[in-house]
Design a protein around this motif. Structure first.
Motif, mmCIF file in Angstrom:
data_model
loop_
_atom_site.group_PDB
_atom_site.id
_atom_site.type_symbol
_atom_site.label_atom_id
_atom_site.label_comp_id
_atom_site.label_asym_id
_atom_site.label_seq_id
_atom_site.Cartn_x
_atom_site.Cartn_y
_atom_site.Cartn_z
ATOM 1 N N ILE A 55 -56.735 6.572 -15.153
ATOM 2 C CA ILE A 55 -55.393 6.784 -14.980
ATOM 3 C C ILE A 55 -55.051 8.007 -14.094
ATOM 4 O O ILE A 55 -54.152 7.795 -13.397
ATOM 5 N N ARG A 56 -55.798 9.036 -14.352
ATOM 6 C CA ARG A 56 -55.832 10.045 -13.257
ATOM 7 C C ARG A 56 -56.577 10.246 -12.202
ATOM 8 O O ARG A 56 -57.913 10.204 -12.117
ATOM 9 N N ASP A 61 -51.836 7.510 -8.721
ATOM 10 C CA ASP A 61 -52.400 7.781 -9.916
ATOM 11 C C ASP A 61 -52.520 6.312 -10.361
ATOM 12 O O ASP A 61 -51.757 5.435 -9.925
ATOM 13 N N VAL A 63 -51.374 5.021 -13.047
ATOM 14 C CA VAL A 63 -50.016 4.317 -13.464
ATOM 15 C C VAL A 63 -49.252 3.727 -12.590
ATOM 16 O O VAL A 63 -48.719 2.441 -12.653
ATOM 17 N N GLU A 64 -48.867 4.411 -11.474
ATOM 18 C CA GLU A 64 -48.095 3.656 -10.437
ATOM 19 C C GLU A 64 -48.976 2.813 -9.589
ATOM 20 O O GLU A 64 -48.198 1.819 -9.189
ATOM 21 N N ARG A 67 -48.290 -0.293 -11.868
ATOM 22 C CA ARG A 67 -46.851 -0.836 -11.728
ATOM 23 C C ARG A 67 -46.944 -1.591 -10.327
ATOM 24 O O ARG A 67 -46.354 -2.540 -10.456
ATOM 25 N N THR A 82 -59.529 6.044 -19.742
ATOM 26 C CA THR A 82 -58.981 7.549 -19.965
ATOM 27 C C THR A 82 -60.137 8.292 -20.546
ATOM 28 O O THR A 82 -60.892 7.751 -21.509
ATOM 29 N N ASP A 87 -53.800 11.211 -23.614
ATOM 30 C CA ASP A 87 -53.502 11.173 -22.345
ATOM 31 C C ASP A 87 -52.002 10.773 -22.362
ATOM 32 O O ASP A 87 -51.591 9.672 -22.914
ATOM 33 N N GLU A 88 -51.075 11.550 -21.730
ATOM 34 C CA GLU A 88 -49.782 11.435 -21.770
ATOM 35 C C GLU A 88 -49.328 10.221 -20.909
ATOM 36 O O GLU A 88 -48.190 9.746 -21.112
ATOM 37 N N TYR A 89 -50.082 9.777 -20.092
ATOM 38 C CA TYR A 89 -49.770 8.422 -19.257
ATOM 39 C C TYR A 89 -50.095 7.278 -20.144
ATOM 40 O O TYR A 89 -49.552 6.155 -19.425
ATOM 41 N N GLN A 92 -46.930 5.166 -20.615
ATOM 42 C CA GLN A 92 -46.314 4.830 -19.150
ATOM 43 C C GLN A 92 -47.180 3.551 -18.470
ATOM 44 O O GLN A 92 -46.360 2.539 -18.048
ATOM 45 N N ALA A 93 -48.500 3.769 -18.774
ATOM 46 C CA ALA A 93 -49.439 2.754 -18.470
ATOM 47 C C ALA A 93 -49.261 1.360 -18.670
ATOM 48 O O ALA A 93 -49.209 0.345 -18.052
#
Length: 218
Positions: A55-56, A61, A63-64, A67, A82, A87-89, A92-93
């Motif tokens: 993820i990071r 990153d 997530v993007e 996408r 992760t 994990d705050e993402y 979003q992921a």
């Protein structure tokens, strides 16, 4: 043969994951990448079935990168890795189109099974990550007696199936719950994906909670 791209900004982790997968007769690591931009380039070059994505990462990153992949490379599945279950993402992921999530601390056999699962088109959510994901919906719309806008056009049986997919049941388990043949459940799942233009079961889970059809603890 399942073709895998390993993406992580730490070389030792990439090498470790590649070494683990090298012993599997049905899995081949076709490339490695240290950031999201490299992931996109390597996917175009090697055409993997599954991207094992951190993820990071720097530059772009996970997530993007996910996408962008899901918009341009429809056949590629993304399995996110992760370090932390909080994990705050993660949410979003999932919305970006990831097919599954695993913690980096999982046993080797879980990693291998996870790759095979998402390669087959199924969703995979580690239990700790699932709990985190569901927390994101606590402030969402409550389920009501009318069909939410996001679910308009779905049949009552499709809603039943979606509800159980959202609870994490497999096709076999859904069939037992609804007294349907597994092939019939698979047809309903396929129809749900087609009607809502979704990629896989992971996005059906998002739909079930985001629409208010399910709430955490239901």
């Amino acid at each position: 043969m399942i073709r895998v791209l390993v993406a992580d900004d730490e070389m030792l982790i990439r090498q470790g994951l590649t070494a683990i997968l090298a012993g599997e007769p049905d899995i081949e690591v076709v490339a490695e990448a240290a950031d999201g931009v490299a992931v996109l380039a390597e996917v175009r070059r090697t055409r993997p079935d599954v991207v094992l994505m951190d993820i990071r990462m720097p530059v772009l990153d996970g997530v993007e990168a996910t996408r962008r992949l899901t918009r341009t490379q429809a056949g590629v599945r993304v399995l996110m890795l992760t370090t932390f279950d909080l994990d705050e993402y993660v949410y979003q992921a999932m919305r970006a189109g990831a097919s599954g999530f695993l913690l980096k601390s999982v046993p080797r056999e879980h990693l291998v099974t996870g790759i095979r699962t998402v390669a087959a088109g199924d969703a995979l959510l580690a239990p700790a990550i699932t709990r985190r994901l569901l927390e994101e919906f606590l402030n969402g719309p409550p389920p009501g007696s009318t069909t939410p806008v996001l679910l308009e056009g779905l049949t009552p049986r499709e809603l039943d199936v979606l509800r159980l997919v959202g609870r994490g049941l497999s096709n076999t388990q859904i069939g037992a719950e609804l007294f349907l043949a597994e092939s019939t459940v698979k047809t309903h799942v396929t129809n749900l994906l087609a009607k809502r233009g979704l990629r896989d079961r992971a996005q059906l889970v998002v739909l079930a909670y985001e629409s208010g059809l399910l709430r955490p603890g239901a």
